[in-house]
Scaffold this motif. Structure first.
Motif, short mmCIF file in Angstrom:
data_model
loop_
_atom_site.label_atom_id
_atom_site.label_comp_id
_atom_site.label_asym_id
_atom_site.label_seq_id
_atom_site.Cartn_x
_atom_site.Cartn_y
_atom_site.Cartn_z
N VAL A 144 0.85 -1.19 0.00
CA VAL A 144 0.00 0.00 0.00
C VAL A 144 0.89 1.24 0.00
O VAL A 144 1.90 1.31 0.71
N SER A 145 0.54 2.21 -0.79
CA SER A 145 1.35 3.41 -0.89
C SER A 145 1.11 4.35 0.29
O SER A 145 0.05 4.32 0.93
N GLY A 146 2.11 5.16 0.56
CA GLY A 146 1.97 6.19 1.58
C GLY A 146 2.06 5.68 3.01
O GLY A 146 2.42 4.53 3.28
N VAL A 147 1.67 6.55 3.93
CA VAL A 147 1.80 6.24 5.36
C VAL A 147 0.81 5.18 5.80
O VAL A 147 0.98 4.56 6.86
N ARG A 148 -0.23 4.96 5.02
CA ARG A 148 -1.24 3.97 5.40
C ARG A 148 -0.63 2.57 5.51
O ARG A 148 -1.13 1.73 6.28
N ALA A 149 0.45 2.31 4.76
CA ALA A 149 1.08 0.99 4.80
C ALA A 149 1.52 0.64 6.22
O ALA A 149 1.26 -0.46 6.71
N LEU A 150 2.18 1.57 6.90
CA LEU A 150 2.66 1.29 8.24
C LEU A 150 1.51 1.19 9.24
O LEU A 150 1.61 0.47 10.23
N ASP A 151 0.43 1.91 8.98
CA ASP A 151 -0.75 1.76 9.84
C ASP A 151 -1.31 0.35 9.74
O ASP A 151 -1.70 -0.26 10.76
N LEU A 152 -1.33 -0.19 8.51
CA LEU A 152 -1.81 -1.56 8.32
C LEU A 152 -0.85 -2.57 8.95
O LEU A 152 -1.28 -3.56 9.55
N VAL A 153 0.45 -2.33 8.82
CA VAL A 153 1.44 -3.21 9.44
C VAL A 153 1.27 -3.22 10.95
O VAL A 153 1.32 -4.27 11.60
N GLU A 154 1.04 -2.03 11.52
CA GLU A 154 0.84 -1.95 12.97
C GLU A 154 -0.36 -2.79 13.41
O GLU A 154 -0.31 -3.49 14.43
N ARG A 155 -1.41 -2.76 12.62
CA ARG A 155 -2.58 -3.58 12.94
C ARG A 155 -2.26 -5.07 12.82
O ARG A 155 -2.67 -5.88 13.67
N ASN A 156 -1.50 -5.45 11.78
CA ASN A 156 -1.07 -6.85 11.63
C ASN A 156 -0.28 -7.31 12.85
O ASN A 156 -0.52 -8.41 13.38
N VAL A 157 0.65 -6.49 13.28
CA VAL A 157 1.50 -6.87 14.42
C VAL A 157 0.66 -6.98 15.69
O VAL A 157 0.85 -7.90 16.51
N ARG A 158 -0.27 -6.06 15.86
CA ARG A 158 -1.14 -6.09 17.05
C ARG A 158 -1.97 -7.38 17.08
O ARG A 158 -2.08 -8.04 18.13
N HIS A 159 -2.50 -7.77 15.92
CA HIS A 159 -3.29 -9.01 15.86
C HIS A 159 -2.42 -10.24 16.16
O HIS A 159 -2.84 -11.15 16.88
N ALA A 160 -1.21 -10.26 15.58
CA ALA A 160 -0.31 -11.39 15.80
C ALA A 160 0.11 -11.48 17.27
O ALA A 160 0.17 -12.57 17.85
#
Length: 447
Positions: A144-160
């Protein structure tokens, strides 16, 4: 699974010229080339192809409209689940059905070789899969382009992290007794690593995410392997005396690249899966220990597959010195819902049109056995790596799955398979790990 990681790339480059685009090679046909499933050899020839083309080094080619129609009908039957060509659809699984943990994955088919190997392990632990899935989803988040990519990664890490915290006891309960201590250590490393990844995301260090994700998935894969308690089934009696890989092994294939200003040589890291193809993987590993492939040239590289394994001379496979005959192995297909592989018959022949193979032709660099088109049990030494999808071979619904035995994946430097040409030389294939899982090794027998 430890060998899935590499501290550095093992391809040597000449820096003067830019590397050609692998993606461009994958995305289009040459103007004069037909998709390989649209060609066929006559029944009298010894072709070794996926479907209607030969995956052996071809001496003669012919175009056959009748076989083209069969290929299209077959592809339609596999994609839609509707039996094609009036073949019966009445076969049942070869054994009791196991819980299908792959249903935890939804959306597009899995194409990452590491993920395919993790989901192919014979384990039944939902808790570790719920840790694995969000970590794997980081790959798509980073696209995903832009800063949203890291927001999505943060959510992935939180779920894991939440899944690991809640499922820790269940995860460790499935680790085999002899590996409990090692499993505990891996889970601790996994928890610490996710905290480190969280800090990377907080610092907005996007470039560091993928490397840490790879380490964490390595830990997940190692924990999952520690859950496997011995070999899960008995190979049929008629194949038990053959070389068998009862588990997994890893090999490094070093290729000397000719006439390419961009690459001098490359080492391809390959994971062989004996849990799902013990006869095929065992046969290959036995040949590796015989140095059968060392010094052999790449014999086909047409943009669809890279192939080798046809020895010099009239024989089209490995001649066993103890019998002075070509050693052949059966077609071997593991279906996701089955407890052991199906031998000697394609899934179409069994009428199992909706069955999903445990090792699908999804990943770039999927490794499989070539065989005679009209003889399911004629594979010997010729191997191929699939390079691209085509109209007839989309991931998760292609006409190769269930017809040719997949027994491994290239997990390091797989993109560079597309740069190999006919005449490039396999300098060596060396076993990195798992040789102790090889049963009945014939290379130890004086021929």
């Amino acid at each position: 699974m430890a060998a899935l990681l590499s501290s550095q790339s093992q391809c040597r480059f000449y820096p003067a010229a830019p590397r050609s685009s692998v993606s461009a090679k994958r995305s289009c046909f040459n103007g004069h080339r037909r998709p390989l499933w649209f060609r066929c050899s006559s029944p009298s020839s010894s072709s070794r192809v996926p479907t209607l083309d030969s995956l052996r080094v071809e001496k003669k080619n012919s175009f056959c409209l009748k076989e083209c129609a069969i290929a299209i009908a077959l592809a339609t039957g596999l994609v839609t689940g509707v039996p094609a060509l009036d073949w019966p659809a009445h076969a049942s699984p070869s054994g009791p059905v196991l819980p299908d943990l792959s249903v935890l994955i939804s959306g597009p088919p899995i194409k990452d070789p590491g993920a395919l190997l993790r989901y192919a392990l014979p384990i039944n632990n939902k808790a570790i899969r719920e840790v694995q899935k969000p970590l794997e989803d980081i790959t798509d988040s980073l696209k995903v382009s832009g800063v949203r990519a890291l927001d999505l990664v943060e959510r992935n890490v939180r779920h894991a992290s939440r899944a690991l915290s809640q499922g820790r006891t269940l995860i460790l309960s499935s680790v085999t007794e002899s590996k409990k201590e090692h499993g505990q250590e891996l889970v601790d490393k996994l928890a610490t690593g996710m905290e480190e990844l969280q800090r990377i995301v907080e610092k907005r260090d996007r470039d560091a995410v993928a490397a840490k994700q790879k380490v964490l998935l390595q830990y997940v894969g190692d924990v999952e392997e520690d859950m496997v308690d011995g070999f899960p089934y008995e190979v049929p009696e008629e194949y038990r005396s053959m070389p068998l890989l009862k588990g997994r092994a890893t090999v490094d294939m070093k290729v000397k690249v000719k006439d390419n200003p961009n690459i001098q040589e490359c080492v391809f890291h390959i994971v062989l899966d004996g849990y799902n193809a013990p006869v095929t993987a065992g046969n290959f590993l036995d040949l590796v220990e015989r140095h059968f492939y060392d010094g052999m040239e790449i014999q086909r590289a047409d943009g669809f597959v890279v192939q080798t394994g046809d020895p010099q001379g009239p024989a089209e496979g490995f001649i066993d010195p103890s019998t002075e005959k070509i050693r052949t192995i059966p077609l071997e297909i593991m279906v996701t819902s089955d407890k052991m592989p199906v031998y000697g018959a394609t899934l179409e022949e069994l009428g199992r049109y909706k069955a999903q193979t445990q090792l699908p032709f999804n990943a770039f660099g999927t490794m499989a056995m070539a065989r005679d088109e009209f003889d399911n049990n004629s594979a010997s030494s010729q191997i191929f790596w699939l390079l691209k999808e085509s109209e007839l071979t989309p991931s998760n619904a292609n006409i190769l799955d269930g017809r040719y035995t997949v027994f491994g994946y290239v997990t390091e430097n797989e993109d560079y398979l597309a740069d190999l040409k006919v005449g490039d030389v396999i300098e060596s294939i060396q076993v990195v790990s798992g040789l102790d899982n090889l049963v009945n090794p014939s290379y130890k027998i004086v021929g």
